[in-house]
Motif scaffolding. Structure first.
Motif, PDB file in Angstrom:
ATOM      1  N   GLU A 354       0.822  -1.202   0.000  1.00  0.00           N
ATOM      2  CA  GLU A 354       0.000   0.000   0.000  1.00  0.00           C
ATOM      3  C   GLU A 354       0.862   1.262   0.000  1.00  0.00           C
ATOM      4  OE1 GLU A 354      -3.460  -1.920   2.898  1.00  0.00           O
ATOM      5  OE2 GLU A 354      -2.049  -0.460   3.705  1.00  0.00           O
ATOM      6  N   ALA A 355       0.304   2.313  -0.592  1.00  0.00           N
ATOM      7  CA  ALA A 355       0.927   3.635  -0.498  1.00  0.00           C
ATOM      8  C   ALA A 355      -0.045   4.520   0.256  1.00  0.00           C
ATOM      9  CB  ALA A 355       1.174   4.193  -1.894  1.00  0.00           C
ATOM     10  N   ALA A 356       0.467   5.337   1.177  1.00  0.00           N
ATOM     11  CA  ALA A 356      -0.419   6.213   1.944  1.00  0.00           C
ATOM     12  C   ALA A 356       0.233   7.572   2.124  1.00  0.00           C
ATOM     13  CB  ALA A 356      -0.745   5.600   3.296  1.00  0.00           C
ATOM     14  N   SER A 357      -0.614   8.575   2.231  1.00  0.00           N
ATOM     15  CA  SER A 357      -0.106   9.936   2.324  1.00  0.00           C
ATOM     16  C   SER A 357      -1.087  10.772   3.124  1.00  0.00           C
ATOM     17  CB  SER A 357       0.025  10.483   0.895  1.00  0.00           C
ATOM     18  OG  SER A 357       0.455  11.808   0.905  1.00  0.00           O
ATOM     19  N   ARG A 384      10.017  -4.959  12.546  1.00  0.00           N
ATOM     20  CA  ARG A 384       8.793  -5.694  12.222  1.00  0.00           C
ATOM     21  C   ARG A 384       8.615  -5.785  10.705  1.00  0.00           C
ATOM     22  NH1 ARG A 384       3.554  -6.124  14.629  1.00  0.00           N
ATOM     23  NH2 ARG A 384       2.371  -7.494  13.261  1.00  0.00           N
ATOM     24  N   TYR A 385       8.971  -4.691  10.031  1.00  0.00           N
ATOM     25  CA  TYR A 385       8.856  -4.674   8.562  1.00  0.00           C
ATOM     26  C   TYR A 385       9.806  -5.709   7.974  1.00  0.00           C
ATOM     27  CZ  TYR A 385       8.337  -2.592   3.894  1.00  0.00           C
ATOM     28  OH  TYR A 385       8.072  -2.379   2.572  1.00  0.00           O
ATOM     29  N   MET A 411       4.190   7.239   2.724  1.00  0.00           N
ATOM     30  CA  MET A 411       4.973   6.002   2.826  1.00  0.00           C
ATOM     31  C   MET A 411       4.497   4.974   1.810  1.00  0.00           C
ATOM     32  SD  MET A 411       3.266   4.899   6.411  1.00  0.00           S
ATOM     33  CE  MET A 411       2.961   6.606   6.799  1.00  0.00           C
ATOM     34  N   LEU A 412       5.412   4.082   1.503  1.00  0.00           N
ATOM     35  CA  LEU A 412       5.067   2.920   0.683  1.00  0.00           C
ATOM     36  C   LEU A 412       5.489   1.704   1.477  1.00  0.00           C
ATOM     37  CD1 LEU A 412       4.197   1.853  -2.213  1.00  0.00           C
ATOM     38  CD2 LEU A 412       6.631   1.610  -2.625  1.00  0.00           C
ATOM     39  N   GLY A 413       4.583   0.777   1.708  1.00  0.00           N
ATOM     40  CA  GLY A 413       4.898  -0.430   2.478  1.00  0.00           C
ATOM     41  C   GLY A 413       3.713  -0.779   3.345  1.00  0.00           C
ATOM     42  N   ASN A 414       3.496  -2.067   3.545  1.00  0.00           N
ATOM     43  CA  ASN A 414       2.348  -2.486   4.370  1.00  0.00           C
ATOM     44  C   ASN A 414       2.667  -2.343   5.847  1.00  0.00           C
ATOM     45  OD1 ASN A 414       0.977  -3.123   2.068  1.00  0.00           O
ATOM     46  ND2 ASN A 414       1.646  -5.254   2.073  1.00  0.00           N
ATOM     47  N   PRO A 415       1.731  -2.030   6.703  1.00  0.00           N
ATOM     48  CA  PRO A 415       0.356  -1.645   6.395  1.00  0.00           C
ATOM     49  C   PRO A 415       0.195  -0.113   6.446  1.00  0.00           C
ATOM     50  CG  PRO A 415       0.521  -2.287   8.699  1.00  0.00           C
ATOM     51  CD  PRO A 415       1.925  -2.195   8.170  1.00  0.00           C
ATOM     52  N   ALA A 416       0.616   0.539   5.373  1.00  0.00           N
ATOM     53  CA  ALA A 416       0.622   2.006   5.338  1.00  0.00           C
ATOM     54  C   ALA A 416      -0.731   2.598   5.715  1.00  0.00           C
ATOM     55  CB  ALA A 416       1.032   2.472   3.946  1.00  0.00           C
ATOM     56  N   SER A 417      -1.829   1.928   5.272  1.00  0.00           N
ATOM     57  CA  SER A 417      -3.159   2.489   5.552  1.00  0.00           C
ATOM     58  C   SER A 417      -3.446   2.529   7.050  1.00  0.00           C
ATOM     59  CB  SER A 417      -4.246   1.658   4.856  1.00  0.00           C
ATOM     60  OG  SER A 417      -4.186   0.308   5.278  1.00  0.00           O
ATOM     61  N   GLU A 418      -2.829   1.623   7.808  1.00  0.00           N
ATOM     62  CA  GLU A 418      -3.081   1.580   9.250  1.00  0.00           C
ATOM     63  C   GLU A 418      -2.092   2.462  10.024  1.00  0.00           C
ATOM     64  OE1 GLU A 418      -5.674   0.245  10.426  1.00  0.00           O
ATOM     65  OE2 GLU A 418      -6.327  -1.135   8.858  1.00  0.00           O
ATOM     66  N   ILE A 419      -1.031   2.907   9.364  1.00  0.00           N
ATOM     67  CA  ILE A 419      -0.018   3.728  10.036  1.00  0.00           C
ATOM     68  C   ILE A 419      -0.301   5.215   9.836  1.00  0.00           C
ATOM     69  CG2 ILE A 419       2.451   4.297  10.046  1.00  0.00           C
ATOM     70  CD1 ILE A 419       2.966   1.411   9.156  1.00  0.00           C
ATOM     71  N   VAL A 420      -0.789   5.546   8.641  1.00  0.00           N
ATOM     72  CA  VAL A 420      -0.949   6.957   8.290  1.00  0.00           C
ATOM     73  C   VAL A 420      -1.932   7.713   9.208  1.00  0.00           C
ATOM     74  CG1 VAL A 420      -2.746   6.870   6.471  1.00  0.00           C
ATOM     75  CG2 VAL A 420      -0.808   8.434   6.243  1.00  0.00           C
ATOM     76  N   PRO A 421      -2.950   7.042   9.782  1.00  0.00           N
ATOM     77  CA  PRO A 421      -3.846   7.810  10.665  1.00  0.00           C
ATOM     78  C   PRO A 421      -3.115   8.467  11.845  1.00  0.00           C
ATOM     79  CG  PRO A 421      -4.847   5.703  10.128  1.00  0.00           C
ATOM     80  CD  PRO A 421      -3.453   5.656   9.593  1.00  0.00           C
TER      81      PRO A 421
END
Ligand code: NAI
Length: 458
Positions: A354-357, A384-385, A411-421
């Protein structure tokens, strides 16, 4: 009877507004001619994520897990099963929205609502299903529709079922042997990712010289590299000139012509707010430069008592923006001070990885003339990554202002969607790198990398 609020549209903005309004005791009517849940639940966020999860598991099963010492024989992706499961998930969530509406005691009118001026008391009138409804306030939450560019031959390809938008692509009965995706935004990339995993030969045609729209350039480039390594072909800086059945004729930026042959074509070149045929003219409601209903930070339109939220205002066409805009509108209607903030809206592309911003990127900060510093770390910095993740080339970037406030993260890398918040919280709360460094994160998590980046700045 006079309602406190009449809501046009039952997508994320509409159903959230109805739920909140009911929660606070407002007398509410919601108009929806289709299934509750809008594009997000029925043909957007939820169905795509359901399918992408199957694709991810399949990627592991067919060899992606070998590097973890896990191998399987005869892995298969049953597309019909995947879409049937997707339909089940959607049905369950739509039923959940129906329940919420009941709990909120909202009157649900199963027809499109059309604004029809005011009654003698000055209240707004909405016509729906041959009836008239009056209300003190109106929230327009009519959503958006897929844009279809005026490309010669495209209309015919759409009618013939060779081309389709996000709606049709989710209901394909079979995996096409060759899929061409026009537009490398979130929809295009996510569907390219699913069908690539499912076995299609995927080509993505994008007018810009980059994928992912306004995503950070470095992250978009890494994502493109990952997708290319998986077999997705990209024609960036390329425009489709005409469509002839499954033949797509296009031109590259240097003028070179190309032809791509496809069994299915996905048109994913953006969305346009649904503002036609809803009676805006009956009240003189104005549109903004983006083609959506013009709203301010309180979601008010130019007509007092009329509000607009979600894709209908065209500001940030994302379900999570719609939720917060709807909450803002309901609070303002209740007389509670509230404003919508657009400086910390997360954006995710749910490819694998995932990519997140969220917030500013180096590029958007430069456009605004902001003096910023960027902290960059490879995702492999996280233990962990390293332990779990398959994508070795992911990166994290934090964008800080001169006083080291966090303005953006991507960021690019899992689990970006759960980190970006976490970074959305940091930006909203005007946290500095020092504030972030003082926050204890669980170990080992990939999210710890946010603190590690902040520590570099102390
Ligand atoms: P988009 O606006 O995100 O991307 C469309 C892309 O198509 C752009 O990169 C644009 O340069 C390109 N394009 C436009 N005309 C073109 C042409 N003629 N030939 C080739 N390329 C062309 O639109 P998309 O992906 O359709 O998504 C629509 C909306 O839905 C967006 O607001 C998006 O943020 C939202 N969405 C968000 C998701 C998420 O957050 N994960 C998932 C799906 C949709």
């Amino acid at each position: 009877m006079t309602y406190d609020i009449l809501i046009l549209g039952g997508g994320p903005a509409g159903f959230r507004a109805a739920e909140r309004a009911g929660h606070f005791g407002l007398n509410t009517a919601l108009f929806e001619g289709k299934t509750l849940g809008g594009v997000c639940l029925n043909e957007g966020c939820i169905p795509t994520k359901t399918m992408l999860y199957s694709a991810k598991l399949y990627d592991y099963a067919k060899g992606g897990a070998a590097k973890y010492g896990v191998t399987t024989d005869g892995a298969a992706l049953d597309h019909a099963f995947v879409t049937a499961r997707k339909d089940k998930v959607v049905k369950k969530l739509v039923a959940g929205v129906e329940m919420q509406m009941k709990k909120a005691r909202a009157t649900i009118v199963r027809a499109n609502g059309i604004l029809a001026g005011r009654n003698e008391a000055g209240e707004f009138i909405v016509e729906a299903g041959g009836e008239k409804f009056c209300g003190k306030n109106v929230l327009i939450a009519t959503g958006s529709s897929a844009s279809v560019p005026p490309i010669p031959g495209l209309k015919e390809a759409l009618s013939a079922g060779i081309a389709g938008t996000n709606r049709e692509i989710l209901s394909l009965k079979e995996v096409p042997a060759r899929l061409t995706v026009v537009g490398a935004g979130a929809i295009g990339l996510e569907m390219a990712s699913y069908f690539n995993s499912a076995g299609s030969d995927v080509t993505v045609i994008e007018a810009l010289d980059r994928i992912g729209g306004r995503f950070d350039r470095d992250i978009a480039a890494l994502l493109q590299r990952n997708c290319t390594a998986r077999g997705i072909k990209f024609l960036t800086g390329s425009r489709v000139q005409s469509v002839e059945g499954g033949l797509i004729h296009g031109t590259k930026a240097n003028g070179e012509e190309f032809i791509v042959e496809a069994d299915k074509i996905l048109i994913a070149v953006g969305r346009k707010p649904n503002v036609q045929g809803i009676g805006l003219e009956s009240l003189g409601i104005e549109l903004g430069a983006n083609g959506g209903i013009r709203t301010d930070e309180t979601m008010r339109t130019n007509v007092p008592g009329i509000f607009a939220a979600g894709d209908a205002n065209g500001v940030s066409m994302l379900a999570h923006t719609a939720y917060r805009e709807a909450e803002t509108a309901v609070n303002v209607i209740r007389g509670i001070d509230d404003v919508m903030r657009y400086d910390a809206i997360p954006s995710v592309i749910y490819t694998n990885p995932e990519a997140a911003s969220v917030g500013e990127t180096e590029e958007t900060a430069a456009e605004k003339g902001l003096n910023v510093k960027t902290l960059k770390l490879p995702m492999l910095f996280s233990g962990r990554y390293q332990a779990e993740n398959e994508g070795g080339n992911g990166i994290l970037k934090l964008v800080l202002d001169e006083e080291k406030h966090i303005l953006g993260a991507c960021m690019l890398g899992n689990p970006a969607s759960e980190i970006v918040p976490a970074m959305a919280v940091a930006i909203t709360q005007r946290m500095t790198a020092a504030d972030l460094a003082q926050t204890v994160f669980p170990h080992p998590t990939v999210a710890e990398i946010l603190r590690d980046a902040a520590l570099m700045e102390l």
